[in-house]
Design a protein around this motif. Structure first.
Motif, PDB file in Angstrom:
ATOM      1  N   GLU A 124       0.837  -1.196   0.000  1.00 18.77           N
ATOM      2  CA  GLU A 124       0.000   0.000   0.000  1.00 18.77           C
ATOM      3  C   GLU A 124       0.876   1.251   0.000  1.00 18.77           C
ATOM      4  OE1 GLU A 124      -3.644   2.158   2.500  1.00 18.77           O
ATOM      5  OE2 GLU A 124      -2.845   0.231   3.183  1.00 18.77           O
ATOM      6  N   ALA A 125       0.496   2.243  -0.792  1.00 18.35           N
ATOM      7  CA  ALA A 125       1.284   3.479  -0.910  1.00 18.35           C
ATOM      8  C   ALA A 125       0.959   4.412   0.251  1.00 18.35           C
ATOM      9  CB  ALA A 125       1.015   4.156  -2.242  1.00 18.35           C
ATOM     10  N   VAL A 126       1.526   4.116   1.410  1.00 16.39           N
ATOM     11  CA  VAL A 126       1.330   4.934   2.601  1.00 16.39           C
ATOM     12  C   VAL A 126       2.700   5.160   3.237  1.00 16.39           C
ATOM     13  CG1 VAL A 126       0.833   2.862   3.971  1.00 16.39           C
ATOM     14  CG2 VAL A 126       0.123   5.100   4.821  1.00 16.39           C
ATOM     15  N   PRO A 127       3.024   6.410   3.620  1.00 12.26           N
ATOM     16  CA  PRO A 127       4.360   6.691   4.136  1.00 12.26           C
ATOM     17  C   PRO A 127       4.560   6.197   5.568  1.00 12.26           C
ATOM     18  CG  PRO A 127       3.040   8.680   4.184  1.00 12.26           C
ATOM     19  CD  PRO A 127       2.217   7.637   3.495  1.00 12.26           C
ATOM     20  N   VAL A 128       5.748   5.668   5.838  1.00 11.74           N
ATOM     21  CA  VAL A 128       6.151   5.293   7.189  1.00 11.74           C
ATOM     22  C   VAL A 128       6.932   6.476   7.756  1.00 11.74           C
ATOM     23  CG1 VAL A 128       7.509   3.704   8.585  1.00 11.74           C
ATOM     24  CG2 VAL A 128       6.275   2.856   6.586  1.00 11.74           C
ATOM     25  N   VAL A 129       6.418   7.083   8.823  1.00 18.76           N
ATOM     26  CA  VAL A 129       7.047   8.290   9.367  1.00 18.76           C
ATOM     27  C   VAL A 129       7.674   7.967  10.717  1.00 18.76           C
ATOM     28  CG1 VAL A 129       6.716  10.679  10.077  1.00 18.76           C
ATOM     29  CG2 VAL A 129       5.400   9.766   8.162  1.00 18.76           C
ATOM     30  N   ASP A 130       8.993   7.862  10.739  1.00 18.55           N
ATOM     31  CA  ASP A 130       9.728   7.687  11.994  1.00 18.55           C
ATOM     32  C   ASP A 130      10.603   8.913  12.211  1.00 18.55           C
ATOM     33  OD1 ASP A 130      11.795   7.399  10.162  1.00 18.55           O
ATOM     34  OD2 ASP A 130      12.557   5.524  11.022  1.00 18.55           O
ATOM     35  N   GLY A 131      11.501   8.868  13.164  1.00 24.01           N
ATOM     36  CA  GLY A 131      12.354  10.019  13.459  1.00 24.01           C
ATOM     37  C   GLY A 131      13.218  10.425  12.281  1.00 24.01           C
TER      38      GLY A 131
ATOM     39  N   ARG B  82      13.601  19.023   6.739  1.00 26.94           N
ATOM     40  CA  ARG B  82      14.682  19.781   6.126  1.00 26.94           C
ATOM     41  C   ARG B  82      14.434  19.988   4.632  1.00 26.94           C
ATOM     42  NH1 ARG B  82      19.704  16.610   9.152  1.00 26.94           N
ATOM     43  NH2 ARG B  82      19.674  17.827  11.090  1.00 26.94           N
ATOM     44  N   LEU B  83      14.000  18.946   3.953  1.00 29.00           N
ATOM     45  CA  LEU B  83      13.815  19.018   2.513  1.00 29.00           C
ATOM     46  C   LEU B  83      12.778  20.073   2.132  1.00 29.00           C
ATOM     47  CD1 LEU B  83      14.849  17.576  -0.062  1.00 29.00           C
ATOM     48  CD2 LEU B  83      12.871  16.052   0.119  1.00 29.00           C
ATOM     49  N   TYR B  84      11.697  20.163   2.921  1.00 30.41           N
ATOM     50  CA  TYR B  84      10.618  21.115   2.617  1.00 30.41           C
ATOM     51  C   TYR B  84      10.677  22.379   3.488  1.00 30.41           C
ATOM     52  CZ  TYR B  84       8.355  17.596  -0.303  1.00 30.41           C
ATOM     53  OH  TYR B  84       8.057  16.683  -1.298  1.00 30.41           O
ATOM     54  N   GLY B  85      11.645  22.444   4.390  1.00 31.49           N
ATOM     55  CA  GLY B  85      11.771  23.623   5.242  1.00 31.49           C
ATOM     56  C   GLY B  85      10.604  23.795   6.199  1.00 31.49           C
ATOM     57  N   ILE B  86      10.068  22.713   6.715  1.00 25.85           N
ATOM     58  CA  ILE B  86       8.910  22.765   7.616  1.00 25.85           C
ATOM     59  C   ILE B  86       9.356  23.247   8.995  1.00 25.85           C
ATOM     60  CG2 ILE B  86       7.122  21.388   8.774  1.00 25.85           C
ATOM     61  CD1 ILE B  86       7.190  19.535   6.304  1.00 25.85           C
ATOM     62  N   GLN B  87       8.775  24.366   9.428  1.00 28.07           N
ATOM     63  CA  GLN B  87       9.183  24.948  10.701  1.00 28.07           C
ATOM     64  C   GLN B  87       8.120  24.800  11.789  1.00 28.07           C
ATOM     65  OE1 GLN B  87      11.467  28.698  10.421  1.00 28.07           O
ATOM     66  NE2 GLN B  87      11.329  28.479   8.189  1.00 28.07           N
ATOM     67  N   TYR B  88       7.047  24.084  11.487  1.00 26.07           N
ATOM     68  CA  TYR B  88       6.087  23.738  12.543  1.00 26.07           C
ATOM     69  C   TYR B  88       6.703  22.646  13.417  1.00 26.07           C
ATOM     70  CZ  TYR B  88       2.432  26.165   9.867  1.00 26.07           C
ATOM     71  OH  TYR B  88       1.681  27.105   9.212  1.00 26.07           O
ATOM     72  N   PRO B  89       6.450  22.660  14.719  1.00 24.88           N
ATOM     73  CA  PRO B  89       6.965  21.584  15.583  1.00 24.88           C
ATOM     74  C   PRO B  89       6.418  20.228  15.135  1.00 24.88           C
ATOM     75  CG  PRO B  89       6.201  23.436  16.913  1.00 24.88           C
ATOM     76  CD  PRO B  89       5.760  23.710  15.494  1.00 24.88           C
ATOM     77  N   ILE B  90       7.294  19.262  14.980  1.00 28.33           N
ATOM     78  CA  ILE B  90       6.881  17.954  14.470  1.00 28.33           C
ATOM     79  C   ILE B  90       6.132  17.137  15.517  1.00 28.33           C
ATOM     80  CG2 ILE B  90       8.752  17.845  12.788  1.00 28.33           C
ATOM     81  CD1 ILE B  90      10.187  15.919  14.746  1.00 28.33           C
ATOM     82  N   ASP B  91       6.103  17.613  16.778  1.00 27.55           N
ATOM     83  CA  ASP B  91       5.346  16.909  17.808  1.00 27.55           C
ATOM     84  C   ASP B  91       3.998  17.580  18.083  1.00 27.55           C
ATOM     85  OD1 ASP B  91       6.404  19.169  18.943  1.00 27.55           O
ATOM     86  OD2 ASP B  91       7.553  18.149  20.486  1.00 27.55           O
ATOM     87  N   LYS B  92       3.607  18.501  17.202  1.00 29.55           N
ATOM     88  CA  LYS B  92       2.293  19.138  17.285  1.00 29.55           C
ATOM     89  C   LYS B  92       1.454  18.728  16.073  1.00 29.55           C
ATOM     90  CE  LYS B  92       2.845  21.686  21.027  1.00 29.55           C
ATOM     91  NZ  LYS B  92       2.017  21.513  22.236  1.00 29.55           N
ATOM     92  N   THR B  93       0.138  18.902  16.178  1.00 26.14           N
ATOM     93  CA  THR B  93      -0.777  18.438  15.140  1.00 26.14           C
ATOM     94  C   THR B  93      -0.449  19.009  13.766  1.00 26.14           C
ATOM     95  OG1 THR B  93      -2.556  18.186  16.759  1.00 26.14           O
ATOM     96  CG2 THR B  93      -3.196  18.305  14.444  1.00 26.14           C
ATOM     97  N   GLU B  94      -0.230  20.328  13.676  1.00 28.23           N
ATOM     98  CA  GLU B  94       0.030  20.964  12.384  1.00 28.23           C
ATOM     99  C   GLU B  94       1.325  20.449  11.776  1.00 28.23           C
ATOM    100  OE1 GLU B  94      -0.618  22.948   9.014  1.00 28.23           O
ATOM    101  OE2 GLU B  94      -2.041  22.725  10.673  1.00 28.23           O
TER     102      GLU B  94
ATOM    103  N   PRO C  65      14.601  19.205  12.407  1.00 25.07           N
ATOM    104  CA  PRO C  65      13.201  19.581  12.642  1.00 25.07           C
ATOM    105  C   PRO C  65      13.012  20.305  13.971  1.00 25.07           C
ATOM    106  CG  PRO C  65      13.505  17.276  13.160  1.00 25.07           C
ATOM    107  CD  PRO C  65      14.815  17.761  12.612  1.00 25.07           C
ATOM    108  N   VAL C  66      11.924  21.062  14.077  1.00 25.28           N
ATOM    109  CA  VAL C  66      11.595  21.796  15.299  1.00 25.28           C
ATOM    110  C   VAL C  66      10.777  20.895  16.219  1.00 25.28           C
ATOM    111  CG1 VAL C  66      10.343  23.786  16.242  1.00 25.28           C
ATOM    112  CG2 VAL C  66      11.613  23.990  14.085  1.00 25.28           C
ATOM    113  N   LYS C  67      11.119  20.909  17.496  1.00 26.56           N
ATOM    114  CA  LYS C  67      10.355  20.158  18.500  1.00 26.56           C
ATOM    115  C   LYS C  67       9.944  21.109  19.614  1.00 26.56           C
ATOM    116  CE  LYS C  67      12.805  15.789  17.703  1.00 26.56           C
ATOM    117  NZ  LYS C  67      13.619  14.732  18.332  1.00 26.56           N
ATOM    118  N   SER C  68       8.718  20.944  20.087  1.00 22.32           N
ATOM    119  CA  SER C  68       8.233  21.822  21.159  1.00 22.32           C
ATOM    120  C   SER C  68       8.412  21.203  22.536  1.00 22.32           C
ATOM    121  CB  SER C  68       6.744  22.143  20.949  1.00 22.32           C
ATOM    122  OG  SER C  68       5.962  20.968  21.039  1.00 22.32           O
ATOM    123  N   LYS C  69       8.426  19.871  22.581  1.00 22.67           N
ATOM    124  CA  LYS C  69       8.489  19.207  23.885  1.00 22.67           C
ATOM    125  C   LYS C  69       9.916  19.141  24.390  1.00 22.67           C
ATOM    126  CE  LYS C  69       4.473  16.181  23.167  1.00 22.67           C
ATOM    127  NZ  LYS C  69       4.028  14.785  22.989  1.00 22.67           N
TER     128      LYS C  69
END
Length: 271
Positions: A50-57, A65-77, A138-142
């Motif tokens: 099945e074409a579903v991504p496995v998201v680990d650390g 980094r690749l997309y420059g995502i600056q939202y905390p990765i431990d938050k919903t957004e 990545p950014v982490k809030s916790k």
């Protein structure tokens, strides 16, 4: 451990709901107790294509980094952004290879600290590299609160028996057996422990023969550091404390115990 209990619950669920046939889709798998997003995606993609991504650390780090995502990765957004970008990046004709490749890329090339971006094959597409944000993503809030706990295990010898108690409640190692244990708030010397009220309460007026305690063992868990000592103790009268069971040393292997206690028992047998 809870993993074993969850596996048993999941097996019963699959037998009763799916008549023993293992479900093959992410949406079905993620609803089974003990199978979270990561495991469901791994099973669905590796086993059933099945074409579903496995998201680990590792994947979190590469995608952020690749997309420059600056939202905390431990938050919903942040989780939502990572998953969407991982799906957009996915090679849908080969989901298993894609998932394994991006995880390995994070483990070997896009490492947490000081990655060699100059040799990276993705640097021309990497927003984090272009904006010099690699070290910040990545950014982490916790902020993980690591607590140190001090366990003192009483390895009581009475004739050919010892004593065990079963761990319960919401603490670590629920359902496993351990030696009688005193937990202290701070580090305490063995001599001081023997004069404490907790120690005296175990032996009801007896004066047990105590050998030199074993060297302190440091056992690390996700949110805790355990500093553990084992005290070999010999008594002449049986202990009668609620919750304790008297066990022949010859039968102790029949009881499920925490790994740190299992290691102690193995070292004890080698002596």
């Amino acid at each position: 451990y809870s993993r074993a209990r969850n596996m048993h619950t999941a097996a019963n669920y699959i037998v009763s709901v799916y008549r023993g046939k293992f479900p093959q889709t992410y949406s079905e798998l993620v609803n089974i107790k003990g199978i979270g997003d990561y495991t469901a995606a791994a099973i669905a993609s590796f086993s059933f294509g099945e074409a579903v991504p496995v998201v680990d650390g590792n994947v979190n780090r590469v995608i952020a980094r690749l997309y420059g995502i600056q939202y905390p990765i431990d938050k919903t957004e942040g989780k939502k952004q990572i998953r969407k970008c991982a799906e957009d990046t996915m090679v849908r004709s080969s989901p298993a290879i894609y998932n394994q490749a991006i995880m390995e890329f994070g483990a070997l090339q896009c490492v947490p600290h000081n990655p060699d971006c100059e040799i990276c094959i993705l640097k021309s597409f990497c927003v984090g590299y272009a904006k010099e944000l690699v070290s910040e993503l990545p950014v982490k809030s916790k902020i993980m609160n690591i607590k140190t706990r001090y366990f003192h295990y009483l390895v009581v010898n009475y004739k050919n028996d010892t004593y065990l108690q079963k761990r319960s409640g919401g603490d670590i190692w629920k359902g496993l057996y351990e030696f009688p244990m005193i937990e202290t708030d701070t580090q305490i010397e063995p001599e001081a422990l023997e004069y404490s009220e907790s120690w005296q309460s175990w032996f009801s007026g007896q004066v047990p023969a105590v050998q030199m305690p074993a060297a302190e063992v440091i056992h690390r868990l996700t949110h805790r550091i355990l500093k553990i000592r084992f005290y070999e103790i010999h008594i002449d009268q049986p202990m009668c404390i609620q919750g304790q069971i008297q066990v022949p040393w010859s039968d102790i292997h029949q009881y499920a115990v925490p790994k740190v206690m299992d290691n102690y028992l193995k070292s004890r047998l080698r002596k």
